[in-house]
Write a protein that holds these residues in place. Structure first.
Motif, short mmCIF file in Angstrom:
data_model
loop_
_atom_site.label_atom_id
_atom_site.label_comp_id
_atom_site.label_asym_id
_atom_site.label_seq_id
_atom_site.Cartn_x
_atom_site.Cartn_y
_atom_site.Cartn_z
N ARG A 227 2.54 1.06 -2.16
CA ARG A 227 1.95 1.32 -3.48
C ARG A 227 2.88 1.00 -4.65
NH1 ARG A 227 -1.38 6.74 -5.29
NH2 ARG A 227 0.34 7.44 -6.54
N PRO A 228 4.18 1.34 -4.57
CA PRO A 228 5.03 1.04 -5.73
C PRO A 228 5.09 -0.46 -6.06
CG PRO A 228 6.18 2.49 -4.18
CD PRO A 228 4.92 2.07 -3.51
N LYS A 234 4.00 -3.99 -10.06
CA LYS A 234 2.88 -4.91 -10.33
C LYS A 234 3.18 -6.33 -9.84
CE LYS A 234 0.78 -2.31 -14.14
NZ LYS A 234 1.05 -1.05 -13.55
N TRP A 235 3.89 -6.41 -8.71
CA TRP A 235 4.20 -7.72 -8.12
C TRP A 235 3.02 -8.24 -7.30
CZ3 TRP A 235 9.66 -6.28 -5.81
CH2 TRP A 235 10.59 -6.20 -6.84
N MET A 236 2.18 -7.33 -6.84
CA MET A 236 1.01 -7.74 -6.06
C MET A 236 -0.20 -6.94 -6.55
SD MET A 236 2.76 -8.13 -2.30
CE MET A 236 1.29 -8.51 -1.40
N TYR A 241 -2.41 -2.95 -1.52
CA TYR A 241 -1.52 -1.90 -1.05
C TYR A 241 -2.18 -1.04 0.02
CZ TYR A 241 -2.80 2.14 -4.12
OH TYR A 241 -3.40 3.19 -4.75
N ILE A 242 -1.34 -0.72 0.99
CA ILE A 242 -1.79 -0.08 2.23
C ILE A 242 -1.53 1.41 2.12
CG2 ILE A 242 -1.27 0.04 4.72
CD1 ILE A 242 -0.17 -2.98 4.21
N GLY A 243 -2.47 2.23 2.56
CA GLY A 243 -2.19 3.66 2.58
C GLY A 243 -3.37 4.53 2.23
N VAL A 244 -3.07 5.80 2.08
CA VAL A 244 -4.12 6.80 1.89
C VAL A 244 -4.93 6.52 0.64
CG1 VAL A 244 -2.59 8.47 0.71
CG2 VAL A 244 -4.57 9.30 1.92
N SER A 245 -4.27 6.01 -0.40
CA SER A 245 -5.04 5.72 -1.61
C SER A 245 -5.32 4.22 -1.73
CB SER A 245 -4.30 6.25 -2.84
OG SER A 245 -2.91 6.32 -2.64
N GLY A 246 -5.00 3.47 -0.69
CA GLY A 246 -5.24 2.02 -0.71
C GLY A 246 -6.09 1.59 0.48
N VAL A 247 -5.61 0.55 1.18
CA VAL A 247 -6.38 -0.05 2.28
C VAL A 247 -5.94 0.53 3.62
CG1 VAL A 247 -6.87 -2.26 3.42
CG2 VAL A 247 -6.48 -2.20 0.97
N PHE A 248 -6.89 0.71 4.53
CA PHE A 248 -6.60 1.07 5.92
C PHE A 248 -6.65 -0.22 6.74
CE2 PHE A 248 -6.75 5.74 6.50
CZ PHE A 248 -6.80 6.06 5.16
#
Ligand SMILES: Cc1cc2nc3c(=O)[nH]c(=O)nc-3n(C[C@H](O)[C@H](O)[C@H](O)COP(=O)(O)OP(=O)(O)OC[C@H]3O[C@@H](n4cnc5c(N)ncnc54)[C@H](O)[C@@H]3O)c2cc1C
Length: 313
Positions: A227-228, A234-236, A241-248
């Protein structure tokens, strides 16, 4: 023992296959609510729907969540046991509104099964640090379901089903759509990627990501990140971003580079079959979950891996 009547509500045609696959496992009859056209309705029947309720969407008129009241009425009159709403942004809004109409609550689930006629759900709590199992008691259970929870069955173009056009009772919520435009920027479906290379704050400059991109190109992988990297640096893009608030992920292999492996990241990474981690800190949490771990500096290790892979081509 299965349910009598499972409903699927989705604003994304791509989700119909997986949700119908789940619906067929769980219920004797599968009904699908679609905001589309007759062709999409036919596709839903081929994917496993018995009944399709079609909300043909006049352009630039209402937000689909304004149909929640009409959908809740349908669920009530048709005696739905379970309503599975695709967990898009609009879907989540709709699920909450539908649940409120039915005097229940909406659960964001990652597993669902039926035991003794009752629906048992599992969902993440405490930011992904724990899973909670719940037995639902309401007459119609409302859940949101993302990709990867169920598998799509084979399509059968000869399947028969009914299509009912619904004239919705549009709740006046004071919002009108003025314009619809395609999303700007990249469109990426990371959860569909079989191989993913993920980058974390171990990279100290944006241009250094070229190394990771080179590795990804060599092994035919999509690029993901922590996420960071997306929200801080903001490089990508946020879609990566992968994770609980992003993509599984549902990848066969996930290669993480300079990612610490905090729980919020790992809940999105863990569904991958094989996890490879490179981190210079031997105590990094990522190594507790990795199938293959390499303690090393990415700036030293990656060029060597890339050179070896190139030599094998
Ligand atoms: C409510 C909430 C939700 C969150 N949701 C998410 C989410 O969905 N996804 C997500 O990713 N995060 C999420 N986070 C943030 C998460 O907790 C972590 O802060 C984040 O994942 C850390 O990112 P990182 O591993 O890139 O950075 P860091 O934690 O800073 O780790 C960098 C790692 O790189 C290693 N490293 C440094 N230099 C090198 C080098 N040269 N070579 C090799 N290794 C090196 C370090 O040893 C370290 O382990 C969430 C946080 C909260 C509070």
């Amino acid at each position: 023992m299965t349910l009598n009547n499972v409903w699927i509500i989705t604003d994304n045609q791509n989700a119909v296959g997986e949700l119908c696959g789940g619906g067929r496992q769980l219920g004797a009859q599968v009904s699908v609510v679609l905001f589309g056209d007759q062709n999409q309705a036919k596709e839903a029947i081929a994917s496993g729907a018995d009944k399709v309720f079609l909300f043909e969407q006049p352009e630039n008129s209402v937000m689909i969540e304004a149909y929640s009241k009409s959908i809740a009425e349908l669920l009530r009159t048709e005696k739905a046991d379970l309503a599975m709403v695709y967990s898009s942004i609009r879907g989540k809004l709709m699920a909450g509104r539908i649940a409120a109409q039915l005097a229940t609550s909406a659960l964001a689930i990652s597993e669902l099964k039926v035991e003794d006629g009752r629906i048992i759900t599992r969902r993440m709590v405490y930011g992904g640090a724990a899973m909670r199992t719940e037995k639902t008691l309401s007459e119609t259970v409302v859940v949101t379901v993302g990709t990867g929870v169920f598998e799509a069955g084979p399509k059968d173009e000869t399947r028969q089903g009914t299509v009912t056009a619904v004239n919705p009772n549009v709740a006046s919520d004071g919002i009108r759509v003025l314009e619809t435009r395609p999303k700007q920027g990249e469109v990426v479906n990371l959860s569909a990627a079989k191989r993913v290379v993920g980058v974390g704050r171990g990279f100290s400059a944006k241009e250094d990501l070229k190394m990771a991109e080179e590795l990804a190109a060599l092994i035919g992988a999509e690029m993901g990140c922590s996420r960071p990297i997306a929200e801080g640096e903001k490089w990508m893009s946020k879609e990566r971003y992968i994770g609980v608030s992003g993509v599984f992920l549902k990848a066969d292999i996930y290669v993480s580079l300079g990612v610490s492996g905090q729980i919020q990241h790992m809940v999105g990474a863990n569904p991958s079959k094989t996890l490879v981690a490179i981190n210079k800190d031997k105590n990094a949490p990522v190594f507790k979950q990795a199938d293959i771990g390499l303690v090393g500096d990415i700036y030293h290790v990656l060029p060597q891996i890339i050179a070896k892979l190139k030599a094998q081509k």
